[in-house]
Design a protein around this motif. Structure first.
Motif, short mmCIF file in Angstrom:
data_model
loop_
_atom_site.label_atom_id
_atom_site.label_comp_id
_atom_site.label_asym_id
_atom_site.label_seq_id
_atom_site.Cartn_x
_atom_site.Cartn_y
_atom_site.Cartn_z
N GLU A 281 0.83 -1.21 0.00
CA GLU A 281 0.00 0.00 0.00
C GLU A 281 0.86 1.26 0.00
N ASP B 173 2.61 1.54 -3.44
CA ASP B 173 1.69 2.03 -4.47
C ASP B 173 1.43 3.52 -4.32
N ARG B 174 1.37 3.99 -3.09
CA ARG B 174 1.12 5.41 -2.85
C ARG B 174 2.29 6.26 -3.37
#
Length: 399
Positions: free
Chosen positions: A86, A89-90
């Motif tokens: 996560e 991906d950010r």
């Protein structure tokens, strides 16, 4: 008995096996360098960030803690675990949107309290298949607040200056039409502060840094960095100093290139490196070496960033693992974990090769070593207890 002690001091195993015997059974062709720069990876994504930044401007950016201090113009490798997808991906989404990433050293206590200084960085390239990326420091910034739900920080850009920012405060308005040299001279006459000679002082300090580090980095590379200006050189030299992350972070916080170079100078010369835990001597200044196209910052497969110093020889160490080519940072070199012989503190790695020169060298991770320089030793001598000197003198007289 004395021979055994000498062997232990020099890190030689008691079984007296030849260095090459350690590498038997290992296939050098199986070696592969950890691809933190992603140079040969066809699946990499490249990003060009052309967004303009304004001094003292504010904005929200994704934030990420790292096990290193990142300076502007510094390349930093990063490797993420699968459970950190996560966050990965950010950061990639920010890169695709022509955005930036705020990096801060996660193990610096000062960064636990707002506000604190960090580095605004850009993602240069990334490999989604291996969760790895390469970032480049762009600008110093101050973290003002968080949005924990979105993993973002509200930051303010800090200006880059080569003279103290207090110069305009002491000048009359009519001096705005003066040249910079005339303004410095006027400020010197008004305040007594040596604005007119500050650049020469910083230039001399920068040249001293080059003199101390040319054996490790190379004279040509240092001169190229100096030719790019004092601001660039101040960040470049801060990456090379012999110290820990706390000291590096203190240099990142310096508000001018002049003060940063002056502060970094005393860490450019090392008299001796000692184990951080038990203070056993590990290496001397003359043991420091360099390799062609070497880099100081590396990342292991588990994502931890190490900053290392290369040495031709060290003392007071023992080997703590079998040789391995897996994820080696130096092609055709097998690595062996080494520890302090006295307290078993992790010092770094021993590298050996059957096909390259030098056949053997050491990479010491800087967090495991206490660096001591001449200035620190002189300061300790100056601050020594005068009663001790008088006592020792009295003892000599009594003898």
């Amino acid at each position: 008995m004395n021979q055994e002690n000498d062997q232990e001091l020099n890190g030689v195993n008691n079984d007296n096996r030849n260095e090459r015997d350690h590498l038997e059974g290992f296939n050098p062709s199986a070696a592969h360098r950890f691809d933190y720069t992603l140079q040969d990876n066809e699946n990499r994504e490249n990003y060009k960030n052309e967004a303009k930044l304004v001094d003292y401007g504010t904005n929200w950016f994704p934030i990420c803690g790292v096990s290193a201090v990142c300076f502007p113009e510094q390349q930093l490798p990063m490797k993420f675990d699968e459970d950190e997808q996560e966050l990965y991906d950010r950061l990639v989404a920010s890169a695709r949107a022509n955005g930036f990433v705020v990096l801060f050293p996660s193990d610096i206590r000062e960064c636990d309290t707002l506000p604190y200084v960090a580095t605004l960085s850009k993602v240069v390239q990334a490999n989604p298949q291996t969760f790895s990326m390469e970032l480049m420091g762009v600008h110093r910034c101050k973290v003002l607040s968080y949005n924990l739900e979105n993993g973002e920080a509200f930051v303010q850009l800090l200006p880059e200056v080569e003279i103290p920012a207090l110069l305009p405060k002491h000048l009359p308005k009519y001096s705005r039409r003066y040249s910079m040299y005339e303004r410095r001279s006027l400020a010197t006459r008004i305040t007594g502060y040596p604005f007119d000679s500050l650049r020469d002082i910083s230039r001399n300090q920068a040249e001293q840094c080059c003199l101390e580090l040319k054996g490790m980095i190379g004279e040509e590379i240092l001169q190229q960095a100096l030719n790019r200006g004092l601001t660039y050189f101040s960040y470049f030299i801060s990456q090379q100093i012999f110290s820990n992350r706390e000291t590096e972070y203190s240099l990142l916080k310096e508000d001018s290139a002049n003060t940063r170079i002056a502060a970094a100078l005393k860490y450019c010369k090392v008299s001796i490196g000692k184990c951080r835990r038990c203070f056993a001597p590990i290496f001397l200044n003359e043991n420091i070496m360099r390799l062609p196209e070497q880099t100081m910052t590396h990342v292991i497969a588990h994502g931890f960033v190490h900053k290392i110093t290369l040495l031709s020889s060290i003392t007071n160490y023992v080997r703590a693992s079998a040789p391995s080519y897996e994820f080696t940072w130096f092609p055709d070199y097998a690595w062996i974990i080494i520890q302090c012989v006295g307290c078993h503190q992790h010092l770094g790695w021993e590298y050996m090769s059957m096909t390259r020169e030098p056949q053997r060298f050491f990479g010491i991770q800087r967090e495991g070593v206490q660096f001591e320089n001449d200035i620190a030793e002189e300061r300790d001598d100056d601050n020594s207890d005068p009663t001790e000197s008088s006592d020792s003198l009295s003892d000599e007289e009594s003898d």
